[in-house]
Scaffold this active site. Structure first.
Site, short mmCIF file in Angstrom:
data_model
loop_
_atom_site.label_atom_id
_atom_site.label_comp_id
_atom_site.label_asym_id
_atom_site.label_seq_id
_atom_site.Cartn_x
_atom_site.Cartn_y
_atom_site.Cartn_z
N ASP A 114 0.86 -1.18 0.00
CA ASP A 114 0.00 0.00 0.00
C ASP A 114 0.91 1.23 0.00
OD1 ASP A 114 -2.39 1.58 0.33
OD2 ASP A 114 -1.81 1.88 2.41
N SER A 115 0.29 2.39 -0.21
CA SER A 115 1.05 3.63 -0.16
C SER A 115 1.55 3.94 1.25
CB SER A 115 0.17 4.78 -0.65
OG SER A 115 -1.05 4.80 0.07
N CYS A 168 -3.71 -0.94 -1.99
CA CYS A 168 -4.05 0.47 -2.25
C CYS A 168 -5.05 0.56 -3.40
CB CYS A 168 -2.76 1.21 -2.61
SG CYS A 168 -3.03 2.94 -2.97
N GLU A 195 -6.18 9.01 9.72
CA GLU A 195 -4.84 8.91 10.31
C GLU A 195 -4.75 9.71 11.62
OE1 GLU A 195 -1.56 9.22 7.61
OE2 GLU A 195 -2.45 7.76 6.26
N CYS A 223 -11.36 2.83 -0.65
CA CYS A 223 -10.09 3.37 -0.15
C CYS A 223 -9.73 2.63 1.14
CB CYS A 223 -10.21 4.87 0.13
SG CYS A 223 -8.73 5.60 0.86
N HIS A 244 -8.53 3.60 3.85
CA HIS A 244 -8.80 4.27 5.13
C HIS A 244 -10.27 4.30 5.53
CE1 HIS A 244 -4.76 5.63 4.28
NE2 HIS A 244 -4.69 6.34 5.39
N1 DGL Z 1 -4.10 3.81 0.13
C1 DGL Z 1 -4.78 4.85 -0.62
C2 DGL Z 1 -5.99 4.23 -1.33
O1 DGL Z 1 -6.55 3.24 -0.91
C3 DGL Z 1 -5.17 6.00 0.27
C4 DGL Z 1 -4.01 6.85 0.75
C5 DGL Z 1 -3.25 7.50 -0.37
O2 DGL Z 1 -3.76 8.44 -1.00
O3 DGL Z 1 -2.14 7.06 -0.64
O4 DGL Z 1 -6.41 4.74 -2.34
#
Ligand code: DGL
Length: 266
Positions: A11-12, A74, A153, A185, A187
């Site tokens: 993931d990012s 992600c 977060e 997403c 989050h």
């Molecule tokens: N992990 C990203 C997503 O699911 C969210 C956070 C980001 O923008 O990197 O799209």
């Protein structure tokens, strides 16, 4: 495929830990290797080229760890980099978009589906395009909710600020009459209760990470892992220093993380 190999997840940043949580629930005996690209987060506001290159670099790192499947936790990376990732790696690549889109199409009764995600995910049209492959008549209303990432977060998931942001973002759904909403997403599962409060209890919520984990389980079914004598190994790597990941990780994973290693990518 080798039973003993681990599942690679990337993931990012820390958000993908919600996906790892679902994977552990679906496949508790599997070893997992998680990479969070914390030095380059967020992906949601970056270009297709940047996110694709970052994703390929992390995929290559995980490939060297000899994984048996690659989970693109992600949503943004899934939305923009999937074809390149599938082309580059000779193992199953599980994304967040396809399973959730399929689940939403099965769930909707009235053919109106909502999608929320990052700017990058919504701009890509990936969910909408996938949903439309099941039927052109299905209506899709997509909304980018960029503030949900920092709110999650920060742990501001159920206070007045979270509630106000959710009300403003989801307002268009009142007019569109969706009966199914994809949380597109990493989050957003943290904000599930607030989203539920705003949209009411008649709309079905699809958690993309949860659906993808069931899809992964299905893919690995043919090679059921034998009961392990040892506890499954959980490895964590980040591209920035580990302190923030260690501090916030539990909120996303629902469990303690005690060992995170820094890596340089590429
Ligand atoms: N992990 C990203 C997503 O699911 C969210 C956070 C980001 O923008 O990197 O799209």
């Amino acid at each position: 495929m080798n039973n003993k190999k681990a599942i690679g997840i990337f993931d990012s940043g820390i958000g993908g830990l919600t996906v790892l949580h679902s994977i552990i629930k679906a496949l508790p005996a599997e070893d997992t290797i998680y990479v969070g690209d914390t030095a380059r987060v967020p992906y949601g506001t970056k270009s297709v080229t940047a996110v694709t290159n970052y994703s390929l670099e992390i995929g290559r790192f995980l490939e060297k760890m000899d994984i048996k499947a690659l989970v693109v936790a992600c949503n943004t990376a899934s939305a923009v980099a999937l074809p390149k990732l599938k082309e580059a790696f000779n193992i199953p690549v599980i994304d967040m978009i396809d399973p959730a889109a399929g689940n939403a199409v099965e769930t909707t009764q009235n053919g109106h589906i909502g999608v929320i995600g990052t700017e990058g995910t919504i701009k890509s049209g990936a969910y909408e395009n996938k949903i439309k492959t099941f039927g052109q008549k299905i209506e899709v209303t997509s909304i980018a909710c960029p503030l949900f990432v920092p709110l999650a977060e920060e742990g501001w998931i159920d206070n007045d600020v979270a509630l106000a942001a959710t009300r403003i973002y989801l307002e268009p759904f009142k007019r569109s009459k969706i009966d199914t909403l994809i949380l597109g997403c990493t989050h957003y599962p943290l904000l599930k209760d607030t989203i539920r409060e705003v949209i009411g209890d008649k709309i079905a919520l699809i958690d993309s990470g949860e659906t993808a984990s069931l899809c992964l389980k299905e893919i690995l079914k043919s090679e059921k892992k034998k009961e392990q004598e040892t506890v499954p190994r959980r490895s964590y790597f980040v591209t920035d220093t580990p302190d923030r990941f260690l501090r916030l990780g539990k909120r996303f994973l629902g469990d303690e993380i005690d060992d995170v290693r820094h890596i340089d990518i590429p």
